[in-house]
Design a protein around this motif. Structure first.
Motif, PDB file in Angstrom:
ATOM      1  N   ILE A  47       0.835  -1.202   0.000  1.00  0.00           N
ATOM      2  CA  ILE A  47       0.000   0.000   0.000  1.00  0.00           C
ATOM      3  C   ILE A  47       0.873   1.256   0.000  1.00  0.00           C
ATOM      4  O   ILE A  47       0.592   2.217  -0.729  1.00  0.00           O
ATOM      5  CB  ILE A  47      -0.968  -0.010   1.205  1.00  0.00           C
ATOM      6  CG1 ILE A  47      -2.018  -1.093   1.008  1.00  0.00           C
ATOM      7  CG2 ILE A  47      -1.624   1.347   1.383  1.00  0.00           C
ATOM      8  CD1 ILE A  47      -2.882  -1.331   2.228  1.00  0.00           C
ATOM      9  N   ALA A  48       1.939   1.256   0.789  1.00  0.00           N
ATOM     10  CA  ALA A  48       2.835   2.403   0.835  1.00  0.00           C
ATOM     11  C   ALA A  48       3.528   2.621  -0.514  1.00  0.00           C
ATOM     12  O   ALA A  48       3.694   3.762  -0.958  1.00  0.00           O
ATOM     13  CB  ALA A  48       3.868   2.226   1.940  1.00  0.00           C
ATOM     14  N   MET A  49       3.911   1.545  -1.173  1.00  0.00           N
ATOM     15  CA  MET A  49       4.559   1.675  -2.482  1.00  0.00           C
ATOM     16  C   MET A  49       3.583   2.210  -3.525  1.00  0.00           C
ATOM     17  O   MET A  49       3.951   3.035  -4.356  1.00  0.00           O
ATOM     18  CB  MET A  49       5.129   0.322  -2.929  1.00  0.00           C
ATOM     19  CG  MET A  49       6.277  -0.170  -2.068  1.00  0.00           C
ATOM     20  SD  MET A  49       7.678   0.943  -2.038  1.00  0.00           S
ATOM     21  CE  MET A  49       8.284   0.744  -3.681  1.00  0.00           C
ATOM     22  N   ILE A  50       2.334   1.760  -3.485  1.00  0.00           N
ATOM     23  CA  ILE A  50       1.328   2.254  -4.421  1.00  0.00           C
ATOM     24  C   ILE A  50       1.053   3.733  -4.163  1.00  0.00           C
ATOM     25  O   ILE A  50       0.968   4.533  -5.107  1.00  0.00           O
ATOM     26  CB  ILE A  50       0.036   1.416  -4.319  1.00  0.00           C
ATOM     27  CG1 ILE A  50       0.284   0.005  -4.871  1.00  0.00           C
ATOM     28  CG2 ILE A  50      -1.115   2.081  -5.068  1.00  0.00           C
ATOM     29  CD1 ILE A  50      -0.833  -0.961  -4.614  1.00  0.00           C
ATOM     30  N   ALA A  51       0.936   4.114  -2.883  1.00  0.00           N
ATOM     31  CA  ALA A  51       0.686   5.516  -2.545  1.00  0.00           C
ATOM     32  C   ALA A  51       1.846   6.388  -3.019  1.00  0.00           C
ATOM     33  O   ALA A  51       1.636   7.500  -3.517  1.00  0.00           O
ATOM     34  CB  ALA A  51       0.469   5.662  -1.047  1.00  0.00           C
ATOM     35  N   ARG A  52       3.059   5.894  -2.885  1.00  0.00           N
ATOM     36  CA  ARG A  52       4.220   6.661  -3.316  1.00  0.00           C
ATOM     37  C   ARG A  52       4.219   6.817  -4.841  1.00  0.00           C
ATOM     38  O   ARG A  52       4.555   7.879  -5.356  1.00  0.00           O
ATOM     39  CB  ARG A  52       5.491   5.939  -2.855  1.00  0.00           C
ATOM     40  CG  ARG A  52       6.763   6.692  -3.136  1.00  0.00           C
ATOM     41  CD  ARG A  52       7.936   5.947  -2.506  1.00  0.00           C
ATOM     42  NE  ARG A  52       9.182   6.543  -2.872  1.00  0.00           N
ATOM     43  CZ  ARG A  52       9.820   7.439  -2.132  1.00  0.00           C
ATOM     44  NH1 ARG A  52       9.320   7.809  -0.980  1.00  0.00           N
ATOM     45  NH2 ARG A  52      10.971   7.937  -2.534  1.00  0.00           N
ATOM     46  N   ALA A  53       3.817   5.776  -5.557  1.00  0.00           N
ATOM     47  CA  ALA A  53       3.775   5.843  -7.016  1.00  0.00           C
ATOM     48  C   ALA A  53       2.681   6.802  -7.481  1.00  0.00           C
ATOM     49  O   ALA A  53       2.860   7.518  -8.475  1.00  0.00           O
ATOM     50  CB  ALA A  53       3.552   4.460  -7.594  1.00  0.00           C
ATOM     51  N   VAL A  54       1.558   6.826  -6.783  1.00  0.00           N
ATOM     52  CA  VAL A  54       0.459   7.726  -7.151  1.00  0.00           C
ATOM     53  C   VAL A  54       0.877   9.183  -6.957  1.00  0.00           C
ATOM     54  O   VAL A  54       0.478  10.047  -7.735  1.00  0.00           O
ATOM     55  CB  VAL A  54      -0.806   7.384  -6.327  1.00  0.00           C
ATOM     56  CG1 VAL A  54      -1.869   8.460  -6.463  1.00  0.00           C
ATOM     57  CG2 VAL A  54      -1.364   6.031  -6.740  1.00  0.00           C
ATOM     58  N   LYS A  55       1.683   9.443  -5.943  1.00  0.00           N
ATOM     59  CA  LYS A  55       2.143  10.821  -5.692  1.00  0.00           C
ATOM     60  C   LYS A  55       3.168  11.271  -6.746  1.00  0.00           C
ATOM     61  O   LYS A  55       3.523  12.434  -6.785  1.00  0.00           O
ATOM     62  CB  LYS A  55       2.780  10.919  -4.300  1.00  0.00           C
ATOM     63  CG  LYS A  55       1.770  10.864  -3.197  1.00  0.00           C
ATOM     64  CD  LYS A  55       2.459  11.042  -1.866  1.00  0.00           C
ATOM     65  CE  LYS A  55       1.463  11.018  -0.724  1.00  0.00           C
ATOM     66  NZ  LYS A  55       2.121  11.163   0.570  1.00  0.00           N
ATOM     67  N   GLY A  56       3.660  10.355  -7.542  1.00  0.00           N
ATOM     68  CA  GLY A  56       4.593  10.720  -8.606  1.00  0.00           C
ATOM     69  C   GLY A  56       6.041  10.488  -8.254  1.00  0.00           C
ATOM     70  O   GLY A  56       6.917  10.787  -9.040  1.00  0.00           O
ATOM     71  N   LYS A  57       6.288   9.946  -7.073  1.00  0.00           N
ATOM     72  CA  LYS A  57       7.674   9.660  -6.701  1.00  0.00           C
ATOM     73  C   LYS A  57       8.035   8.264  -7.209  1.00  0.00           C
ATOM     74  O   LYS A  57       7.215   7.354  -7.218  1.00  0.00           O
ATOM     75  CB  LYS A  57       7.835   9.712  -5.182  1.00  0.00           C
ATOM     76  CG  LYS A  57       7.562  11.077  -4.619  1.00  0.00           C
ATOM     77  CD  LYS A  57       7.720  11.066  -3.113  1.00  0.00           C
ATOM     78  CE  LYS A  57       7.406  12.439  -2.539  1.00  0.00           C
ATOM     79  NZ  LYS A  57       7.479  12.451  -1.092  1.00  0.00           N
TER      80      LYS A  57
END
Length: 57
Positions: free
Chosen positions: A44-54
């Motif tokens: 979940i943390a990796m997906i959230a980070r990818a959604v933020k553009g990082k």
């Protein structure tokens, strides 16, 4: 949380060596549950980070 999973795994291994099968079984189950919760939170943390553009780690 991963530390708790490792702690319960170690308790399970020691209890298994000493012959406390009930305690070992319970500790293994707790370690497995905590491990899978950790993996789910990591994804979940990796997906959230990818959604933020990082970029992923």
């Amino acid at each position: 949380m991963l530390g708790w999973a490792i702690t319960f795994l170690i308790v399970a291994l020691i209890a298994g060596v000493l012959g406390f099968t009930g305690i070992a079984g319970a500790a293994v189950e707790i370690a497995q549950i905590l491990f899978f919760i950790f993996i789910i939170l990591f994804v979940i943390a990796m997906i959230a980070r990818a959604v933020k553009g990082k970029p992923p780690l």
